[in-house]
Scaffold this motif. Structure first.
Motif, short mmCIF file in Angstrom:
data_model
loop_
_atom_site.label_atom_id
_atom_site.label_comp_id
_atom_site.label_asym_id
_atom_site.label_seq_id
_atom_site.Cartn_x
_atom_site.Cartn_y
_atom_site.Cartn_z
N UNK A 1 0.83 -1.21 0.00
CA UNK A 1 0.00 0.00 0.00
C UNK A 1 0.87 1.26 0.00
N UNK A 2 1.91 1.24 0.83
CA UNK A 2 2.77 2.42 0.93
C UNK A 2 3.55 2.65 -0.36
N UNK A 3 3.99 1.56 -0.99
CA UNK A 3 4.72 1.71 -2.26
C UNK A 3 3.80 2.30 -3.33
N UNK A 4 2.56 1.80 -3.40
CA UNK A 4 1.61 2.35 -4.36
C UNK A 4 1.32 3.83 -4.09
N UNK A 5 1.26 4.20 -2.81
CA UNK A 5 1.06 5.61 -2.46
C UNK A 5 2.24 6.45 -2.95
N UNK A 6 3.46 5.93 -2.78
CA UNK A 6 4.65 6.65 -3.27
C UNK A 6 4.61 6.81 -4.80
N UNK A 7 4.24 5.73 -5.48
CA UNK A 7 4.18 5.77 -6.95
C UNK A 7 3.18 6.82 -7.42
N UNK A 8 2.09 6.94 -6.68
CA UNK A 8 1.05 7.88 -7.08
C UNK A 8 1.37 9.32 -6.67
N UNK A 9 1.94 9.52 -5.51
CA UNK A 9 2.09 10.86 -4.94
C UNK A 9 3.42 11.52 -5.30
N UNK A 10 4.54 10.79 -5.15
CA UNK A 10 5.87 11.40 -5.25
C UNK A 10 6.13 12.03 -6.62
N UNK A 11 5.90 11.32 -7.75
CA UNK A 11 6.18 11.96 -9.05
C UNK A 11 5.36 13.23 -9.28
N UNK A 12 4.08 13.21 -8.88
CA UNK A 12 3.22 14.37 -9.10
C UNK A 12 3.70 15.56 -8.27
#
Length: 336
Positions: A25-36
């Motif tokens: 879950x945390x990795x998916x959150x990073x993938x979604x949030x960090x680049x943006x």
């Protein structure tokens, strides 16, 4: 500095996480949030400060790309709870349809079988016991009783669950369920149960219903492993919830079946003695407690059932004296 620090904290939190389900879950959150966030920081602030202006006009394209990423992970894995909510709505509607359909079916079955039972008893009273017809009528009565019992069993699994709530120790409740399984474990000495309790908590809920849930899941896990392997039970917490993982080394569940295992009348065992209601019952118990069940599985690599209870059910936390222990099959040997 705030955006950079937030990104670092998100990545660090995902990197340090040991629990597989929460880590994903945390990795998916990073993938979604960090680049943006990083792109917005670069175009709106850093490049503007360096005299490169107008790049922020491309921000809508990044938003579109991130939205597509969100849709992809939301469909395939579930991100930020979207997929979970969608499946729960489908399951709840299926549950309501199953309850209403089963209630109508059971009502019809009971009425008709009751008529048959009454008429057969009347006929049997008029026939001498020594005649062959009397024996056949006895077989008919046995069949009617079997159908009525089957109807009652199905109805009992789908009925609305009424909780008898009290205060109890979470880990002691799990241990009690394991103790109830000792005769079964003694017959399957190659099954080992390992417990990893990070804490204990006094919980307000229905300990009997939750114990029955543990029993269902542990029994399913042992059957999935064909009576041989390790079942790991982990108790841990997040900020707002407590979690209980049941991890087995069994044959696993395919992707096509994974989203349906909690649905009523669906079973991966594919035999006539299984009605596909055990996990539905477990789901109903957790839902009644305000919690949930998550299932993660890979074929030939095992399955993880995660039971979640909300923080409002927790009265107090306390130190668990037996945080790590093992139950080994027939010997019933507990080692700290």
């Amino acid at each position: 500095p705030y955006v950079i620090a937030a990104n670092i904290l998100l990545i660090y939190s995902a990197w340090r996480e040991d629990r597989p389900i929460i880590k994903r879950r945390k990795i998916l959150t990073c993938v979604f949030v960090v680049p943006m966030f990083t792109f917005a920081l670069t175009t709106n602030i850093i490049l503007e400060a360096l005299g490169i202006v107008g790049v922020w006009r491309y921000n809508p394209w990044i938003i579109v790309i991130q939205f597509l990423v969100f849709v992809y992970f939301g469909v395939k894995y579930g991100i930020l709870g979207v997929r979970i909510r969608f499946e729960k709505e489908m399951r709840d509607s299926t549950m309501k349809a199953a309850r209403s359909g089963t209630a109508l079916f059971n009502h019809t079955i009971k009425n008709e079988i009751a008529k048959i039972d009454l008429l057969v008893n009347q006929i049997k009273e008029q026939i001498p016991p020594e005649e062959k017809s009397a024996e056949n009528l006895g077989l008919v009565l046995n069949s009617t009783n079997h159908v009525l019992e089957l109807s009652r069993r199905i109805q009992s699994k789908l009925d609305v669950i009424n909780l008898k709530e009290s205060e109890f120790s979470l880990t002691e409740s799990i241990d009690s369920a394991i103790n109830l399984l000792k005769p079964y474990l003694n017959m399957n000495p190659d099954i080992t149960i390992i417990k990893q309790y990070e804490f204990d908590a006094i919980v307000f809920g229905d300990t009997e219903q939750l114990q029955e849930t543990y029993l269902n899941i542990i029994k399913n896990a042992s059957e999935a492993m064909n009576g041989q392997g390790v079942i790991l039970i982990k108790v841990y917490k997040t900020r707002k919830k407590i979690h209980i993982d049941f991890i087995d080394e069994g044959k696993g569940i395919g992707k096509d079946e994974l989203t349906r295992v909690l649905d009523p009348f669906y079973s991966t065992k594919h035999n006539q003695t299984n009605f596909g209601l055990g996990l539905t019952y477990c789901y109903n118990v957790l839902k009644k407690h305000g919690g949930d069940i998550l299932v993660k599985s890979k074929v030939e690599k095992g399955t993880t059932f995660t039971l979640t209870l909300p923080s409002k059910r927790i009265i107090e936390f306390r130190v668990n004296e037996q945080s790590n222990s093992k139950l080994v099959g027939e010997n019933s040997l507990w080692t700290k």
